[in-house]
Scaffold this active site. Structure first.
Site, PDB file in Angstrom:
ATOM      1  NE  ARG A   1      -3.422   0.476   3.053  1.00 17.27           N
ATOM      2  CZ  ARG A   1      -2.340   0.862   4.143  1.00 17.27           C
ATOM      3  NH1 ARG A   1      -1.812   2.271   4.337  1.00 17.27           N
ATOM      4  NH2 ARG A   1      -2.570   0.157   5.273  1.00 17.27           N
TER       5      ARG A   1
ATOM      6  CE1 TYR B   1     -16.389  11.138 -16.575  1.00 18.22           C
ATOM      7  CE2 TYR B   1     -15.041  11.168 -14.004  1.00 18.22           C
ATOM      8  CZ  TYR B   1     -15.853  10.216 -15.206  1.00 18.22           C
ATOM      9  OH  TYR B   1     -16.227   9.200 -14.519  1.00 18.22           O
TER      10      TYR B   1
ATOM     11  CG  ASP C   1      -7.962  15.571 -15.573  1.00 11.87           C
ATOM     12  OD1 ASP C   1      -7.471  14.794 -16.916  1.00 11.87           O
ATOM     13  OD2 ASP C   1      -8.407  14.518 -15.343  1.00 11.87           O
TER      14      ASP C   1
ATOM     15  CE  LYS D   1     -11.505   7.554 -19.268  1.00 13.02           C
ATOM     16  NZ  LYS D   1     -11.924   7.155 -17.608  1.00 13.02           N
TER      17      LYS D   1
HETATM   18  C1  LIG Z   1     -11.020  13.453 -18.013  1.00 11.63           C
HETATM   19  C2  LIG Z   1     -10.853  12.386 -16.781  1.00 11.63           C
HETATM   20  N1  LIG Z   1     -10.767  13.118 -15.909  1.00 11.63           N
HETATM   21  C3  LIG Z   1     -10.523  11.897 -14.719  1.00 11.63           C
HETATM   22  C4  LIG Z   1     -11.565  10.813 -15.250  1.00 11.63           C
HETATM   23  C5  LIG Z   1     -11.793   9.121 -13.932  1.00 11.63           C
HETATM   24  O1  LIG Z   1     -11.203   8.773 -14.137  1.00 11.63           O
HETATM   25  P1  LIG Z   1     -11.236   7.062 -14.039  1.00 11.63           P
HETATM   26  O2  LIG Z   1     -12.555   6.396 -15.107  1.00 11.63           O
HETATM   27  O3  LIG Z   1     -10.027   6.165 -14.175  1.00 11.63           O
HETATM   28  O4  LIG Z   1     -11.446   7.203 -12.371  1.00 11.63           O
HETATM   29  C6  LIG Z   1     -12.220  10.588 -16.310  1.00 11.63           C
HETATM   30  C7  LIG Z   1     -13.045   9.709 -16.248  1.00 11.63           C
HETATM   31  O5  LIG Z   1     -13.389   8.873 -17.705  1.00 11.63           O
HETATM   32  C8  LIG Z   1     -11.469  11.249 -17.228  1.00 11.63           C
HETATM   33  O6  LIG Z   1     -12.834  11.283 -18.489  1.00 11.63           O
END
Ligand SMILES: Cc1ncc(COP(=O)(O)O)c(C=O)c1O
Length: 390
Positions: free
Chosen positions: A46, A98, A168, A193
């Site tokens: 962890r 998101y 992000d 992604k």
């Molecule tokens: C731009 C963006 N940030 C964060 C996330 C969250 O990621 P996760 O689904 O891996 O938790 C997503 C998920 O679609 C996303 O598109």
């Protein structure tokens, strides 16, 4: 070494006494101590694990950071960063983010006493900064409206207020855009992604420019319990080896599809950084070396949108993005369902909006798939009302 080489080898050759080319998967929860008060440097997974360390060293190198931390998901990464802040602290957040990030901030962080202001452009973000602002959180391009945010301008306004800039970088990845080099303090990713790249692994990443900040976030991660498992760390490491060629190929295909969609009579608008207004295009070209492979587009009406979702065959109707398989998403009921209706309306997330993640298939097959899915209904095809999303 150049970026593409570091995707494959990390910052340097792995010191493995067996000569293994692929990083070993240390599938262990714990590590034996050589003696009282002595450690191999690895005590408990962890907190630290060698496979995850190999991934983190590669990610820090690719994002030009001091250190990287891998998490079980993008949301776990963002939620852990949010724990840096205290009740009463104020954050400015991209208006178009998101849906899961919106829900985290609105439902969890707000309950913990954080305050948020939504803002779109760099000017609006600068105007929203107040004395208690501790951080600015932006996506660029934004999800799903593909708005480009000027990272350098936002970084200057954020730092003038003594706050942290968090970006992000999921959509463009460090292959195209490296926010830390443009002044950001923290980069977050849904590594689910493009970084992992195969629609088969859930993972998140935080990369920071400052080692002390990395230590604070690492300590929060150990406490909250969100570090990435060894096998999933290895899957992301494996995905990273092909990041550069995947991004190049997917972006080439996306540019072709964006142009094709823009000329289609059933498509009323295409949102793609390469087709942005001259001002946004200039920002995009200054801060990123490519436009990425995400396209949002609007069709003539809701019935046609539902019909597209029901009719695509090569492209899959599914949430997520960035993998080898092309995916089409309905932001209204999927990724952005949790955004309040008034905000969705203001952003343009309505029943006619579709989001396409262009994968690695031959773009001619993707165009043929969209051509048949976008065709007007005829007697031989199901009625539009019957075309309910799968
Ligand atoms: C731009 C963006 N940030 C964060 C996330 C969250 O990621 P996760 O689904 O891996 O938790 C997503 C998920 O679609 C996303 O598109």
């Amino acid at each position: 070494m150049h970026f593409n080489t570091r995707c494959i080898h990390g910052p340097g050759p792995a010191p493995d006494h067996t000569g293994a080319i692929s990083a070993p998967i240390y599938q262990t929860a714990t590590f034996a101590h050589p003696g009282v008060g002595r450690s191999t440097g690895f005590d408990y997974t962890r907190c630290v694990n060698p496979t995850r360390c190999a991934l983190e060293e590669t990610l820090a190198s690719l994002e030009s950071g001091a250190a990287a931390l891998a998490f079980t998901s993008g949301m776990s990464a963002i939620a852990t960063v949010a724990e840096l802040f205290s009740p009463g602290d104020h954050l400015v957040v991209s208006a178009d983010v998101y849906g899961g990030t919106h829900r985290l901030f609105a439902d969890v962080s707000a309950k913990n006493g954080l305050r948020f202001t939504r803002a779109g452009s760099a000017d609006q973000i600068a105007a929203a900064i107040e004395p208690s602002t501790v951080a600015v959180f932006v996506e660029t391009p934004t999800n799903p409206m593909m708005q480009v945010v000027d990272i350098d301008a936002v970084a200057r306004a954020t730092h003038a207020a003594g706050a942290l800039l968090i970006v992000d970088n999921t959509f463009l990845t460090p292959f195209f855009q490296r926010p830390l080099e443009l002044g950001a303090d923290i980069v977050v990713h849904s590594a689910t992604k493009y970084l992992a790249g195969h629609n088969d692994t859930l993972a998140g990443v935080v990369v920071v420019s400052d080692a002390a900040l990395a230590e604070r976030i690492g300590s929060l991660r150990s406490t909250l319990g969100g570090p990435l498992a060894p096998f999933d760390s290895w899957l992301v490491l494996r995905g990273l080896k092909t990041l550069a060629c995947r991004m190049e190929r997917q972006t080439d295909s996306a540019a072709r599809l964006a142009d094709w969609l823009a000329a289609h009579p059933a498509v009323t608008q295409v949102y793609y950084p390469g087709l942005a207004s001259p001002a946004d295009l200039a920002i995009s070209q200054r801060q990123a070396s490519g436009h990425g492979a995400m396209i949002s587009f609007r069709v003539v009406d809701q019935a046609r949108a539902h019909r597209v979702l029901a009719s695509v065959r090569v492209i899959q109707f599914a949430e997520s993005l960035g993998g080898a398989e092309s995916l089409i998403t309905y932001p209204l009921t999927q990724t952005h369902a949790e955004v309040p209706e008034a905000q969705r309306r203001e952003l343009g997330i309505d029943a006619t909006l579709l989001r396409l993640s262009v994968g690695l298939e031959d773009p001619r097959d993707l165009i043929a798939d969209l051509a048949s899915a976008l065709a007007p209904p005829s007697d031989s095809l199901p009625a539009a009302d019957a075309a309910v999303p799968r």
